[in-house]
Design a protein around this motif. Structure first.
Motif, mmCIF file in Angstrom:
data_model
loop_
_atom_site.group_PDB
_atom_site.id
_atom_site.type_symbol
_atom_site.label_atom_id
_atom_site.label_comp_id
_atom_site.label_asym_id
_atom_site.label_seq_id
_atom_site.Cartn_x
_atom_site.Cartn_y
_atom_site.Cartn_z
ATOM 1 N N ALA A 175 0.817 -1.216 0.000
ATOM 2 C CA ALA A 175 0.000 0.000 0.000
ATOM 3 C C ALA A 175 0.853 1.269 0.000
ATOM 4 C CB ALA A 175 -0.936 0.006 1.209
ATOM 5 N N VAL A 176 2.149 1.127 0.234
ATOM 6 C CA VAL A 176 3.055 2.270 0.283
ATOM 7 C C VAL A 176 3.639 2.502 -1.116
ATOM 8 C CG1 VAL A 176 5.226 3.134 1.215
ATOM 9 C CG2 VAL A 176 3.625 1.942 2.708
ATOM 10 N N ARG A 177 3.567 3.736 -1.581
ATOM 11 C CA ARG A 177 4.142 4.097 -2.882
ATOM 12 C C ARG A 177 5.517 4.710 -2.662
ATOM 13 N NH1 ARG A 177 3.387 9.001 -6.250
ATOM 14 N NH2 ARG A 177 3.991 8.478 -8.399
ATOM 15 N N VAL A 178 6.526 4.220 -3.388
ATOM 16 C CA VAL A 178 7.902 4.692 -3.233
ATOM 17 C C VAL A 178 8.229 5.621 -4.397
ATOM 18 C CG1 VAL A 178 10.285 4.015 -2.798
ATOM 19 C CG2 VAL A 178 8.422 2.450 -2.207
ATOM 20 N N THR A 179 8.717 6.830 -4.092
ATOM 21 C CA THR A 179 9.019 7.824 -5.120
ATOM 22 C C THR A 179 10.410 8.416 -4.899
ATOM 23 O OG1 THR A 179 8.061 9.673 -3.871
ATOM 24 C CG2 THR A 179 6.565 8.401 -5.275
ATOM 25 N N GLY A 180 10.836 9.241 -5.872
ATOM 26 C CA GLY A 180 12.123 9.925 -5.770
ATOM 27 C C GLY A 180 13.303 9.001 -5.910
ATOM 28 N N LEU A 181 13.195 8.028 -6.850
ATOM 29 C CA LEU A 181 14.150 6.915 -6.890
ATOM 30 C C LEU A 181 15.260 7.053 -7.920
ATOM 31 C CD1 LEU A 181 11.560 4.021 -6.568
ATOM 32 C CD2 LEU A 181 13.219 4.713 -4.843
ATOM 33 N N ASN A 182 15.257 8.087 -8.733
ATOM 34 C CA ASN A 182 16.222 8.140 -9.829
ATOM 35 C C ASN A 182 17.645 8.450 -9.399
ATOM 36 O OD1 ASN A 182 14.372 7.548 -11.845
ATOM 37 N ND2 ASN A 182 13.751 9.680 -12.084
ATOM 38 N N ALA A 183 17.807 8.962 -8.179
ATOM 39 C CA ALA A 183 19.147 9.400 -7.761
ATOM 40 C C ALA A 183 19.207 9.462 -6.246
ATOM 41 C CB ALA A 183 19.459 10.778 -8.367
ATOM 42 N N GLY A 184 20.416 9.694 -5.731
ATOM 43 C CA GLY A 184 20.594 10.028 -4.333
ATOM 44 C C GLY A 184 20.721 8.856 -3.389
ATOM 45 N N LEU A 185 20.540 9.146 -2.107
ATOM 46 C CA LEU A 185 20.692 8.172 -1.032
ATOM 47 C C LEU A 185 19.406 7.983 -0.247
ATOM 48 C CD1 LEU A 185 23.570 9.771 -1.419
ATOM 49 C CD2 LEU A 185 24.191 8.643 0.694
ATOM 50 N N HIS A 186 18.278 8.457 -0.791
ATOM 51 C CA HIS A 186 17.034 8.351 -0.037
ATOM 52 C C HIS A 186 15.848 8.197 -0.984
ATOM 53 C CE1 HIS A 186 16.672 12.654 -1.091
ATOM 54 N NE2 HIS A 186 15.359 12.466 -0.906
ATOM 55 N N ALA A 187 14.718 7.802 -0.418
ATOM 56 C CA ALA A 187 13.460 7.693 -1.141
ATOM 57 C C ALA A 187 12.349 8.216 -0.253
ATOM 58 C CB ALA A 187 13.191 6.242 -1.536
ATOM 59 N N VAL A 188 11.222 8.584 -0.872
ATOM 60 C CA VAL A 188 10.041 9.023 -0.138
ATOM 61 C C VAL A 188 8.998 7.918 -0.189
ATOM 62 C CG1 VAL A 188 8.159 10.700 -0.037
ATOM 63 C CG2 VAL A 188 10.470 11.460 -0.587
ATOM 64 N N LEU A 189 8.469 7.556 0.959
ATOM 65 C CA LEU A 189 7.423 6.549 1.065
ATOM 66 C C LEU A 189 6.099 7.277 1.297
ATOM 67 C CD1 LEU A 189 9.973 4.852 1.396
ATOM 68 C CD2 LEU A 189 8.863 3.624 3.258
ATOM 69 N N GLU A 190 5.256 7.299 0.276
ATOM 70 C CA GLU A 190 3.954 7.941 0.397
ATOM 71 C C GLU A 190 3.007 7.000 1.126
ATOM 72 O OE1 GLU A 190 2.623 9.182 -3.430
ATOM 73 O OE2 GLU A 190 4.203 10.694 -3.663
ATOM 74 N N LEU A 191 2.398 7.476 2.207
ATOM 75 C CA LEU A 191 1.600 6.635 3.086
ATOM 76 C C LEU A 191 0.149 6.575 2.623
ATOM 77 C CD1 LEU A 191 3.011 8.046 6.438
ATOM 78 C CD2 LEU A 191 3.694 5.932 5.287
ATOM 79 N N PRO A 192 -0.502 5.425 2.776
ATOM 80 C CA PRO A 192 -1.913 5.317 2.398
ATOM 81 C C PRO A 192 -2.790 6.180 3.301
ATOM 82 C CG PRO A 192 -1.173 3.329 3.515
ATOM 83 C CD PRO A 192 0.048 4.153 3.277
ATOM 84 N N ALA A 193 -3.880 6.692 2.722
ATOM 85 C CA ALA A 193 -4.738 7.614 3.465
ATOM 86 C C ALA A 193 -5.421 6.949 4.646
ATOM 87 C CB ALA A 193 -5.786 8.212 2.519
ATOM 88 N N ASP A 194 -5.638 5.639 4.570
ATOM 89 C CA ASP A 194 -6.369 4.969 5.645
ATOM 90 C C ASP A 194 -5.454 4.363 6.702
ATOM 91 O OD1 ASP A 194 -5.258 3.073 4.042
ATOM 92 O OD2 ASP A 194 -7.048 1.809 3.871
ATOM 93 N N GLY A 195 -4.183 4.669 6.659
ATOM 94 C CA GLY A 195 -3.242 4.125 7.631
ATOM 95 C C GLY A 195 -2.795 5.171 8.629
ATOM 96 N N PRO A 196 -1.891 4.815 9.524
ATOM 97 C CA PRO A 196 -1.373 5.794 10.491
ATOM 98 C C PRO A 196 -0.637 6.925 9.790
ATOM 99 C CG PRO A 196 -0.099 3.760 10.548
ATOM 100 C CD PRO A 196 -1.282 3.485 9.681
ATOM 101 N N GLY A 197 -0.670 8.107 10.403
ATOM 102 C CA GLY A 197 -0.037 9.272 9.815
ATOM 103 C C GLY A 197 1.419 9.406 10.206
#
Length: 474
Positions: free
Chosen positions: A391-413
């Motif tokens: 359910a987690v979408r992973v973005t910002g993957l083309n470069a660097g040392l980190h990624a962003v995990l976009e959280l589902p709306a119905d899960g914990p914030g």
């Protein structure tokens, strides 16, 4: 059992630890004994073995032990009694440690470090760095060890000019480069110089690093956020900010990971030319691009309006405290003047060593190895999350040392996950933590976690992923 009998068996291990930190035999022995007295393993009055007996036990020269005893006696850790040998000295009551200021309070214990922006420090190229340091020091003129040019050693500025042109397409020369103790100092120096020229505000991307926002504010400059979307910072909004400087991460926006599109780059440069403002290009991880050719530095569009900032923190290690600015001609003198006021100059030996590492090809080899490792880690992160947290979408993957995990709306914030992460010893950042002062995130932007995959050592990476997946489990 006596204190020595309790501690003596650990002395070999403590000595090995000291030697592992680069201490000599005598220094390692002194350090081990000081630590044992300080933490109570050697109580006051404990009689130590004779220098001869301890030397035999540890495989050291007797003179080494005797000199260590003499030094520690002079410092008040030990006492020598006629006919009674050497004993641990009685030390007065130690004052209770003062509570650290709030901003310097220690972080909670960390079992798994997934904070963004830090490389695996265990992979620092120690052998290559030591070899480069020996060569650099042997060849260095005597004057290199004195006070010098606040812009930095000419050897490093020459090496950087060639390296940045080759790797990032930066248009500069050694006379326009200034070496600083990392990006944060470089940002502060630039803010100070522009404040003197009448600047009152700095435009920043609406997501960034709060410590950088604090540096800007500490120089009396207002922080003005720029909206951010899938094309990067909306540089068309610069005219509304009243800023004299805009700080951008065009190759790989921090933390969202989106690159600044060509039209937005052109709009930023056009703003700087029309208004007499400047752009600061923070190229914090420009060497680490994985899925396409690297995006060239924006500085090449106009070296007289764009300041390029780079650092060794991601490619080598943040503890080196080495960064650099490629400056427009009219900013070299004022920024160098503020550098001289701040600390005179950055460390000469580190600069000479990095110059030698670049010139010998050692830096390029290390970056290639690091890029391969980081790509494998990124791919593993994506695969594990796809399987265990779909359910987690992973973005910002083309470069660097980190990624962003976009959280589902119905899960914990973000707040709940951050609290759970801290309690489980998992260090990470949230997207909300990165929001600039005064910025309002777009309603459509989901909450997220900013996960660094560079810091954990190889042997701990899978365990860190397990901890992350456990955190994200429903």
């Amino acid at each position: 059992m006596s204190s020595w009998a309790t501690f003596g068996g650990d002395l070999h291990l403590d000595l090995d630890a000291g030697r592992g930190r680069g201490l000599g035999r005598r220094a390692a022995l002194e350090d081990a004994l000081r630590t044992a007295v300080r933490d109570g393993r050697l109580a006051a009055g404990t009689r130590l073995p004779s220098s001869r007996a301890l030397a035999v036990d540890l495989g050291l020269a007797r003179n080494t032990v005797a000199e260590a005893y003499t030094q520690l006696t002079a410092e008040g850790w030990l006492a020598s009694r006629q006919g009674s040998g050497t004993v641990v000295a009685a030390r007065g009551p130690q004052p209770a440690p003062a509570a650290p200021p709030p901003g310097l309070a220690p972080r909670p214990a960390v079992r798994h470090n997934l904070r963004p922006g830090t490389p695996d420090l265990g992979r620092f190229p120690r052998t290559a760095w030591l070899a480069a340091a020996r060569r650099a020091l042997a060849a260095a003129p005597d004057e290199a060890l004195g006070y010098g040019d606040p812009r930095g050693r000419i050897e490093l500025r020459r090496a950087l000019a060639g390296y940045l042109a080759r790797v990032r397409g930066v248009r500069t020369d050694p006379e326009r480069l200034l070496v600083c103790t990392g990006y944060t100092q470089g940002l502060g120096l630039l803010c100070a110089a522009l404040r003197e020229r009448g600047a009152t505000a700095v435009a920043v991307e609406e997501y960034g690093l709060p410590p950088h926002h604090a540096v800007i504010a500490s120089h009396g400059l207002a922080v003005r956020p720029l909206p951010l979307d899938e094309d990067g910072a909306d540089t068309r909004a610069l005219d509304r900010t009243g800023a004299g400087l805009a700080v951008l991460t065009p190759a790989h926006q921090f933390p969202t990971g989106v690159p600044l599109r060509a039209a937005r780059r052109a709009a930023a440069v056009d703003w700087a030319r029309r208004t007499g403002g400047y752009l600061l290009e923070d190229d914090y991880d420009g060497e680490f691009r994985y899925d396409r050719h690297a995006i060239g530095a924006m500085q090449a569009l106009d070296p007289e309006r764009v300041v390029y900032a780079g650092t060794a923190a991601k490619s080598l290690a943040p503890g080196l405290r080495l960064g650099w600015l490629a400056l427009p001609a009219d900013l070299v003198e004022p920024v160098a003047r503020h550098k001289r006021r701040a600390d005179g100059q950055s460390g000469a030996l580190e600069q000479l060593t990095l110059a030698e590492l670049i010139d010998s090809g050692g830096h390029d080899r290390h970056v290639r190895r690091s890029r391969h490792l980081l790509r494998r880690r990124r791919d593993r992160l994506v695969a594990v999350l796809a399987e265990r947290a779909p359910a987690v979408r992973v973005t910002g993957l083309n470069a660097g040392l980190h990624a962003v995990l976009e959280l589902p709306a119905d899960g914990p914030g973000e707040a709940e996950l951050l609290d759970r992460a801290r309690r489980s010893g998992l260090a990470l950042n949230t997207l909300g933590w990165s929001l600039a002062p005064g910025a309002t995130p777009a309603p459509a932007r989901p909450p997220g976690l900013v996960i660094g995959y560079g810091a954990p050592p190889d042997h701990a990476f899978e365990a860190a992923l397990d901890a992350l997946c456990a955190l994200l489990a429903p």
